[in-house]
Design an enzyme around this catalytic site. Structure first.
Site, short mmCIF file in Angstrom:
data_model
loop_
_atom_site.label_atom_id
_atom_site.label_comp_id
_atom_site.label_asym_id
_atom_site.label_seq_id
_atom_site.Cartn_x
_atom_site.Cartn_y
_atom_site.Cartn_z
N GLY A 10 4.02 10.74 -20.52
CA GLY A 10 5.16 9.93 -20.97
C GLY A 10 6.45 10.72 -20.88
N GLY A 13 9.92 9.15 -20.96
CA GLY A 13 10.33 8.37 -22.12
C GLY A 13 11.42 9.08 -22.90
N ASN A 54 -0.92 6.73 -13.95
CA ASN A 54 -1.32 6.13 -15.22
C ASN A 54 -2.29 7.06 -15.96
OD1 ASN A 54 -2.34 4.37 -17.19
ND2 ASN A 54 -2.00 2.61 -15.84
N TYR A 154 0.07 -0.74 -33.17
CA TYR A 154 0.56 0.61 -32.89
C TYR A 154 0.25 1.56 -34.05
CZ TYR A 154 4.27 4.19 -32.34
OH TYR A 154 4.99 5.35 -32.24
N LYS A 158 -2.17 4.83 -33.89
CA LYS A 158 -1.72 6.20 -34.20
C LYS A 158 -2.59 6.82 -35.29
CE LYS A 158 1.89 6.97 -31.50
NZ LYS A 158 1.88 8.02 -30.49
N1 SER Z 1 9.83 4.23 -33.34
C1 SER Z 1 8.52 3.64 -33.37
C2 SER Z 1 8.58 2.19 -33.26
O1 SER Z 1 9.57 1.64 -33.67
C3 SER Z 1 7.82 3.99 -34.64
O2 SER Z 1 7.22 5.23 -34.46
O3 SER Z 1 7.65 1.59 -32.85
#
Ligand code: SER
Length: 339
Positions: A10, A13, A54, A154, A158
Site C-alpha cells: 500500500g 496510499g 495485488n 474494517y 483490524k
Molecule cells: N481513518 C480510518 C477510516 O476512517 C480509520 O482508521 O476508516
C-alpha cells in the site's frame, strides 16, 4: 554491509507516501514497494524496487520474497471503513486474507533468514465500538482493552488481524516440527484519524477532517458528513510515520504487548472548521450529517489512552492541534496547491 530491506505494501496510499519520503531522508533502509497502482514517478527513485500488483497474489509475494532478504514489513494496504461498508466481502478479502498472505510470507522469510522479520501493522480507532454518544462521553480516553466491539467490517478486520499477528509471533504451528523455528515479530499501532498535507485519504470515515482543510485550501465549499459536535482523535502524518519508525526500532524486551494506542489531539468537527476558517476566512463549511457515517464516528472513542506506548517505547507526539495546523498542514497544503 548492505542496508536492511523493508517491504511496504500500500506504498502509494496516504501513509505509504509519507513513509517512503521519511525513510529516504534517513537512509537506513532499502525500500521495496507493492501497490495496486504504480507509484508516481517522483517516489520511484526513493526505492530499490517497485512492484505494481495485488497483495492477494501469493505468487507475486513469493517472487518478492525470493528476490529480497526482507527484514521488515510495513503492511499498509487496506480498504478503509466507509469503503468497507460499501463492499464488506471485498474488505474482508483484502484486509484479512491479504494480511494473512503477508504474515505467512514474513514468517517463512523469518525461518529462511533465521531471525524474526519485524512486521508493522497500522490498526485503528475503528477497533473500538461505543454504543452511543452518552457512553462515548462517559468512556473518555479508552485503553487498548476497552470497548473492543467494532461496528464496521474494517474495525472487525483490524481487530482480528491484531490477534493474527500476535498468534503468528507467539504460537504459529506450535504443534508442528517447526515449533522452535524463528517466527516473525508483529507490532501494531492503533492510529486515530490521520491528516496529511500531501494527500487526501479515500474511503475512510475520519476523512471529514482532512477533506475540510483540503477543500478550503482549494477554495471549494465543503459539506461535512458529521455534525459539528462529533469528536474523535486525530494525528498529523509526520507523527504517524514517527511512531511507526519508533515502534519498529524498539527493543523487543521493552514491549509488554503487541498492540499500542497512539494519540495526539482530539478536536470536534466544529473546532476543526473554526480553525480552518481562521486560516481561510472565505471557507464555506456546512453540515449535512450522513446517518451511517455519523454513527460510525459516534462509535469511535473521543480519545485513546496511549500511556502504554509512552511507557514502553517513549512515544510522545510532536504536534498538538495548533502546531499540526500552523507548522505542518497549512504551509504544506499552501505549497501543494500552489504547484
Ligand atoms: N481513518 C480510518 C477510516 O476512517 C480509520 O482508521 O476508516
Amino acid at each position: 554491509m548492505s542496508k536492511p530491506v523493508v517491504l511496504v505494501t500500500g506504498a502509494n496510499g496516504e501513509i505509504g507516501r509519507s513513509l517512503l519520503e521519511r525513510m529516504h531522508q534517513e537512509g537506513r533502509y532499502s525500500v521495496v514497494t507493492v501497490d495496486l497502482r504504480p507509484l508516481p514517478e517522483r517516489y520511484r527513485p526513493l526505492c530499490l524496487e517497485n512492484y505494481a500488483g495485488n497483495i492477494m497474489d501469493r505468487y507475486l509475494l513469493d517472487q518478492i520474497a525470493a528476490h529480497h532478504e526482507i527484514a521488515v514489513v510495513f503492511h499498509l494496504a487496506a480498504l478503509l471503513s466507509t469503503r468497507g461498508e460499501r463492499d464488506p466481502e471485498l474488505a474482508h478479502q483484502v484486509n484479512v486474507e491479504g494480511t494473512l498472505h503477508l504474515l505467512r510470507m514474513a514468517n517463512s522469510q523469518s525461518q529462511r533468514l533465521g531471525r524474526a522479520v519485524r512486521f508493522l501493522f497500522p490498526s485503528s480507532i475503528a477497533v473500538y465500538g461505543l454504543p452511543d454518544v452518552a457512553e462515548k462521553k462517559r468512556a473518555g480516553r479508552v485503553t487498548e482493552e476497552q470497548w473492543n466491539v467494532p461496528i464496521t467490517m474494517y474495525g472487525c478486520n483490524k481487530l482480528y488481524c491484531e490477534h493474527l499477528g500476535r498468534y503468528f509471533t507467539q504460537y504459529y504451528r506450535q504443534l508442528g516440527a517447526l515449533s522452535t523455528a524463528a517466527r516473525l515479530d508483529f507490532r501494531a499501532l492503533r492510529f486515530p484519524g490521520l491528516i496529511s498535507a500531501e494527500t487526501v485519504p479515500t474511503g475512510g470515515t475520519s476523512d471529514f477532517g482532512p477533506e475540510m482543510l483540503h477543500a478550503a485550501a482549494q477554495g471549494h465549499p465543503y459539506k461535512c458528513f458529521v455534525g459539528p459536535d462529533a469528536r474523535i482523535p486525530f494525528m498529523a502524518m509526520p507523527d504517524a510515520v514517527q511512531s511507526m519508525l519508533q515502534l519498529l526500532e524498539a527493543d523487543r524486551e521493552r514491549l509488554t504487548q503487541s498492540v499500542y494506542n497512539v494519540s495526539a489531539f482530539s478536536p470536534t468537527a466544529g473546532e476543526i472548521a473554526a480553525r480552518v476558517k481562521k486560516i481561510y476566512p472565505g471557507a464555506e463549511i456546512t453540515y449535512e450529517p450522513d446517518p451511517v457515517r455519523a454513527k460510525i464516528v459516534d462509535s469511535w472513542p473521543e480519545d485513546i489512552d496511549d500511556s502504554r506506548a509512552r511507557r514502553d517505547w517513549g512515544w510522545n507526539p510532536a504536534y498538538n492541534f495548533e502546531r499540526a495546523m500552523d507548522d505542518y498542514l497549512v504551509p504544506g497544503i499552501k505549497q501543494l496547491y500552489a504547484k
